[in-house]
Design an enzyme around this catalytic site. Structure first.
Site, PDB file in Angstrom:
ATOM      1  N   LEU A 364       0.842  -1.197   0.000  1.00 25.95           N
ATOM      2  CA  LEU A 364       0.000   0.000   0.000  1.00 25.95           C
ATOM      3  C   LEU A 364       0.877   1.248   0.000  1.00 25.95           C
ATOM      4  O   LEU A 364       1.626   1.482   0.948  1.00 25.95           O
ATOM      5  CB  LEU A 364      -0.932  -0.020   1.207  1.00 25.95           C
ATOM      6  N   GLU A 365       0.754   2.044  -1.047  1.00 25.42           N
ATOM      7  CA  GLU A 365       1.639   3.190  -1.243  1.00 25.42           C
ATOM      8  C   GLU A 365       0.936   4.525  -1.013  1.00 25.42           C
ATOM      9  O   GLU A 365       1.457   5.573  -1.370  1.00 25.42           O
ATOM     10  CB  GLU A 365       2.243   3.137  -2.650  1.00 25.42           C
ATOM     11  N   HIS A 366      -0.264   4.456  -0.413  1.00 25.96           N
ATOM     12  CA  HIS A 366      -1.015   5.694  -0.178  1.00 25.96           C
ATOM     13  C   HIS A 366      -1.331   5.866   1.307  1.00 25.96           C
ATOM     14  O   HIS A 366      -2.314   6.500   1.669  1.00 25.96           O
ATOM     15  CB  HIS A 366      -2.304   5.680  -1.004  1.00 25.96           C
TER      16      HIS A 366
END
Length: 539
Positions: A364-366
């Protein structure tokens, strides 16, 4: 009685079985590729994929004799497939089939003109139709002076031999495919013990808690290659059920793309043998917060979900861990409440049961909420059991200190965490564990940033180095396999360091990760062929 000697009839097509990739062939718009399966014979076949106004035409010019008759044939499968010859000097010919589920031979003949010395033979699909496959092309007639393919030779020596899952009585092995091989021999302590037709095997009947040396050789109708370099495998102690495939002490992780973005399209079975953990990218979110589903892409050539599940089972049987990845650059799953944590755990476990995934990857990059992500992962672990593989792939900014949400999550699930493969790419300059600023693209960037995790509470076996497989695999941060290997050696052995040298070594460092197996394949497997053996040979 005197006369003119006649040229012997041969197959004047070159690389007729696509064993040398696309050598001698030219395909329109990059529409052709050589695949390892399905093939009619040998190790390769041509796959042409029509797109838009491109019918995926692949051709080569063959040398011919004037005033001569040639038989043109090829075996085809898949979508609409055409086979033809142009520039014959007489009547150009073609033949076609509207699509075949199995291999079918197309055949036609042509005669050359009085001054014809070269003819173009070609194959293509049709607009808007599915991809087609071609193998074993033949243009049989008098030698036009160019000769044919050389006589078959014994295959080369297999590379990339590695040990996968072990039990008290067996050791799983896998290795890279060898062009031209039709089978493989497996040796235990110098003695041939079994054969295989695929690039994996499980040697059984072994004693518990015992070390063995293994080698493989490649075979075909001509002969056998030299044996590969030996690898050591040790069986586990008796008395327990080892469960699913165990992640090796030193592991190579690769992301497999469930989409086509210009990299080589792979079925899961095509993933290179060096990879120990294969992260299927990606799961999709739903309208229910935290819930995930998986949608198999139609761009990969699968006949259906059953074939994909079969590929997962085969990889697991070969000792590989296949996990579902959540997130990515464009994906996001929100887990910020008890309800969304439970929805995540329930849906992830449902995917593990349905598809046979060994575990899950958090990419998860957010942003994540460590409190609820920890709850979700603990619920999932309680359902899946102790054999669940749990990996993470945070960005560099997410692991600068132990107070970040990602780092807090990793520490909170340390007892069930397999490895954190931080993305050492698409990053600005970052601080190392020594407080100095490092820029991506160097050994120091890899080692000094990994050191933060190594000294911040994670076990060395839970730390890996994540890098792109090629310059096209990321916007920035690509480094050569040599730099990756130097960083691994620096951290585990204290050798080949840059300006930064850690105060101690970490021999149990887990290994390395790459985005992606597809970009690796696009670059000729240069990354896995170089980094994989190095990882597996770490102390």
């Amino acid at each position: 009685m005197g006369g003119v000697a006649q040229a012997a009839d041969i197959n004047v097509a070159k690389n007729a079985g696509f064993e040398a990739g696309l050598a001698n062939w030219s395909c329109s718009g990059g529409s052709g590729a050589v695949v390892g399966a399905p093939v009619r014979s040998g190790a390769g076949a041509l796959k042409g994929t029509p797109a838009g106004q491109d019918n995926a035409r692949c051709s080569q010019s063959v040398a011919v004799q004037p005033n001569s008759t040639y038989t043109l044939s090829a075996w085809v499968q898949g979508g609409y497939a055409y086979l033809g010859a142009s520039g014959t000097g007489t009547t150009d010919v073609s033949t076609w089939t509207p699509g075949e589920s199995g291999w079918k031979q197309l055949t036609t003949t042509f005669r050359t003109g009085a001054s014809t010395r070269a003819v173009t033979v070609y194959t293509h699909g049709w607009y808007g139709q599915s991809a087609y496959l071609v193998d074993d092309v033949s243009v049989f007639g008098p030698d036009g002076g160019g000769g044919g393919d050389p006589d078959p030779q014994a295959p080369g020596t297999p590379a990339g031999l590695g040990v996968g899952a072990v039990t008290s009585s067996s050791v799983a092995l896998s290795w890279n495919a060898v062009s031209g091989a039709t089978g493989y021999n497996i040796y235990r302590d110098g003695t041939k013990v079994q054969t295989a037709t695929v690039t994996s095997a499980t040697v059984t009947g072994l004693a518990a808690a015992t070390s063995y040396q293994f080698q493989v050789s490649a075979t075909n109708a001509v002969g056998e290659s030299a044996k590969s370099a030996a690898v050591s495998g040790r069986t586990s102690p008796g008395g327990g059920d080892p469960g699913g495939p165990a992640v090796p002490r030193h592991a190579l992780t690769g992301y497999w793309q469930n989409f086509n973005n210009g990299a080589t399209v792979q079925k899961l079975r095509d993933v290179q043998a060096q990879y120990d953990i294969i992260a299927v990218a990606f799961a999709d979110s739903t309208a229910t917060p935290g819930q995930i589903v998986f949608n198999l892409s139609s761009a990969l050539g699968y006949s259906g979900v059953a074939e994909f599940k079969s590929d997962i089972a085969a990889k697991k049987a070969a000792g590989k861990s296949v996990i579902i990845s959540v997130g990515g650059e464009l994906g996001n799953v929100t887990i910020n409440s008890d309800a969304s944590a439970t929805a995540f755990a329930n849906s992830a476990y449902a995917l593990m049961q349905e598809y046979g995934f060994n575990g899950i990857d958090i990419d998860l990059e957010h942003g994540i909420n460590s409190t609820y992500m920890t709850k979700a992962l603990r619920q999932l672990s309680a359902k899946a059991g102790s054999g669940m593989v749990l990996t993470m792939a945070p960005q560099t900014i997410d692991m600068q200190n132990t107070g970040t949400e990602y780092f807090k999550t990793a520490l909170a699930v340390k007892d069930i965490l397999t490895v954190v493969n931080m993305q050492h790419y698409n990053s600005g300059s970052m601080l190392g564990c020594d407080g100095q600023v490092y820029s991506q693209g160097s050994v120091d960037f890899l080692t000094a940033l990994a050191c933060i995790q190594l000294e911040g509470g994670l076990d060395p076996s839970q730390v890996g180095i994540g890098v792109p497989a090629s310059t096209r695999g990321a916007g920035s941060g690509y480094v050569s396999p040599t730099i990756v290997n130097n960083a691994l050696s620096c951290l585990t052995r204290g050798t080949n360091c840059g300006n930064f040298k850690p105060s101690k070594t970490y021999p149990s460092l887990r290994g390395a990760m790459t985005w992606s197996t597809n970009w690796d394949a696009t670059a000729g497997n240069a990354w896995s062929n170089a980094v994989g053996p190095h990882v597996h040979a770490l102390p």
